[in-house]
Scaffold this motif. Structure first.
Motif, PDB file in Angstrom:
ATOM      1  N   LEU A  87       4.601   1.875  -3.709  1.00 27.95           N
ATOM      2  CA  LEU A  87       3.271   2.446  -3.485  1.00 27.95           C
ATOM      3  C   LEU A  87       3.159   2.981  -2.068  1.00 27.95           C
ATOM      4  O   LEU A  87       3.863   2.525  -1.157  1.00 27.95           O
ATOM      5  N   SER A  90      -2.090   3.552   1.069  1.00 34.10           N
ATOM      6  CA  SER A  90      -3.443   3.657   0.530  1.00 34.10           C
ATOM      7  C   SER A  90      -3.549   3.046  -0.863  1.00 34.10           C
ATOM      8  O   SER A  90      -4.557   2.406  -1.201  1.00 34.10           O
ATOM      9  N   GLU A  91      -2.510   3.193  -1.683  1.00 30.62           N
ATOM     10  CA  GLU A  91      -2.533   2.581  -3.013  1.00 30.62           C
ATOM     11  C   GLU A  91      -2.204   1.089  -2.944  1.00 30.62           C
ATOM     12  O   GLU A  91      -2.775   0.280  -3.679  1.00 30.62           O
ATOM     13  N   LYS A  94      -5.252  -1.092  -2.287  1.00 31.00           N
ATOM     14  CA  LYS A  94      -6.159  -1.351  -3.409  1.00 31.00           C
ATOM     15  C   LYS A  94      -5.722  -2.575  -4.195  1.00 31.00           C
ATOM     16  O   LYS A  94      -6.555  -3.381  -4.629  1.00 31.00           O
ATOM     17  N   THR A 130      -7.175   3.570   4.707  1.00 27.46           N
ATOM     18  CA  THR A 130      -7.416   2.420   3.845  1.00 27.46           C
ATOM     19  C   THR A 130      -8.574   1.569   4.325  1.00 27.46           C
ATOM     20  O   THR A 130      -9.015   1.674   5.471  1.00 27.46           O
ATOM     21  N   ASP A 366     -11.333   9.678  -3.608  1.00 31.11           N
ATOM     22  CA  ASP A 366     -10.612  10.614  -2.752  1.00 31.11           C
ATOM     23  C   ASP A 366     -11.557  11.636  -2.170  1.00 31.11           C
ATOM     24  O   ASP A 366     -12.537  12.035  -2.795  1.00 31.11           O
TER      25      ASP A 366
END
Length: 366
Positions: A87, A90-91, A94, A130, A366
């Motif tokens: 990933l 930013s992912e 999450k 993030t 986004d």
């Protein structure tokens, strides 16, 4: 009244702390996990501009009712390769937030090995988008050895500009032990650069016994995540190093290391995942998974939480992270069970980012 931005902010903190003005947010009816004393406190938590400024009885512009749940500092992963999760930062954030992890210290070795400085720049810039704290330790061995064929060479000169970035804490796992022991120029230049800038240096001492291990702390390398036995763990602690207790996708050292951890030395120990694939992050969790396992293996829950929060923060001099107290960042989560640790709500800088175990989607658009 005028003043610098810092002075203005300090005045706000003090006015709220002294109850001259209401807090932005007050958490009420919570059982606060105090990682300094390993006790539970039942008091309000007052938050101003993303910082905790008061513990006691407070009024706020907004109130969050904890309904008797435990208020736990956000977990800290002290050593992780984000790329190993497959990933982007930013992912990755999450997924991590769903598990109560609000801070990670990452080594972008993999992308640095392929894309050099460009890869490091991408990771840092993406991390800035993030809603969690992502700090960086710069790759120390790119390439790992002179014989390796890879996409970049990150020497001290190329690493130096990154030290001006606030999220860069130092030099990541020094894995070429022989280069240090033999005083090789390339690695010594990197170590010296970190000392000049008062930065941290992580170790990687796989299979290195106590006599040989002296080389690392002598060079200012103060951590290691490669201990795989209780004997190795004790040797690192005996030499004044921080013990990173690793439990990831491949390397699972928790059960082997726990016998070496005692109430007397646990403040020098903290948890790391190192490498964890996305499917394991989703299925098992992150630092929360390690804490659950440590508790199941006999570690006191409050000690395990201390190891997962304050200890890592202190190792990396993250002075406003790792605890619930005035002067600390309002990063925490709510749970109704300190043993099973279900993550119900997560706050980052005083903002509710996870509610009822679900991301607040409007914050991540986004």
């Amino acid at each position: 009244m005028g003043g610098t931005p810092l002075e203005t902010t300090l005045r706000k903190y003090i006015e709220v702390a002294s109850k001259k003005k209401p807090a932005d947010l007050v958490i009420k009816h919570a059982k606060i996990v105090n990682v300094f004393t390993k006790e539970i406190m039942e008091k309000d938590v007052a938050i101003c501009e993303g910082m905790i400024v008061g513990i006691g009885e407070y009024e706020g512009k907004s109130v969050h009712n904890a309904n008797g749940q435990y208020l736990v500092p956000g977990f800290i992963d002290g050593h992780v390769h984000i790329e190993s999760s497959l990933l982007s930062p930013s992912e990755f954030s999450k997924v991590s937030l769903l598990h109560g992890v609000t801070t990670v210290v990452t080594d972008p070795h993999e992308i640095g090995n392929i894309a050099g400085s460009t890869g490091l720049e991408f990771m840092i810039e993406d991390a800035r988008q993030t809603l969690m704290n992502i700090f960086f330790m710069l790759p120390s061995c790119v390439p790992v050895t002179p014989f390796e064929t890879n996409g970049a060479n990150l020497n001290a000169k190329k690493l130096a500009p990154f030290l001006q970035k606030p999220e860069v804490l130092g030099l990541a796992e020094v894995m070429n032990y022989q280069a240090v022991a033999n005083n090789e120029t390339d690695i010594l230049e990197k170590i010296q650069l970190m000392h000049q800038h008062k930065k941290k240096i992580d170790g990687h001492a796989a299979g290195i016994g106590m006599e040989e291990l002296n080389v690392y702390p002598a060079a200012g390398i103060r951590t290691d995540h490669e201990a795989t036995t209780a004997k190795e763990a004790k040797e690192r602690l005996d030499l004044g190093m921080y013990l990173m207790v690793r439990e990831g996708t491949v390397a699972k050292d928790l059960a082997s290391l726990l016998p070496a951890i005692t109430p007397e030395n646990s403040r020098r120990c903290f948890f790391v995942t190192d490498d964890k694939l996305i499917n394991d992050l989703v299925k098992e969790g992150s630092i929360d998974h390690i804490v659950r396992q440590a508790i199941a293996l006999g570690i006191d829950p409050l000690q395990a939480i201390q190891m997962a929060t304050l200890n890592a923060a202190e190792c990396f001099d993250l002075k406003t992270l790792g605890a619930i107290a005035p002067g600390y960042r309002a990063d925490f989560f709510l749970t109704d069970d300190l043993t099973k640790l279900p993550i119900h709500e997560v706050f980052y800088k005083g903002t509710l980012v996870v509610q009822s175990g679900q991301l607040q989607d409007h914050l991540f658009a986004d």
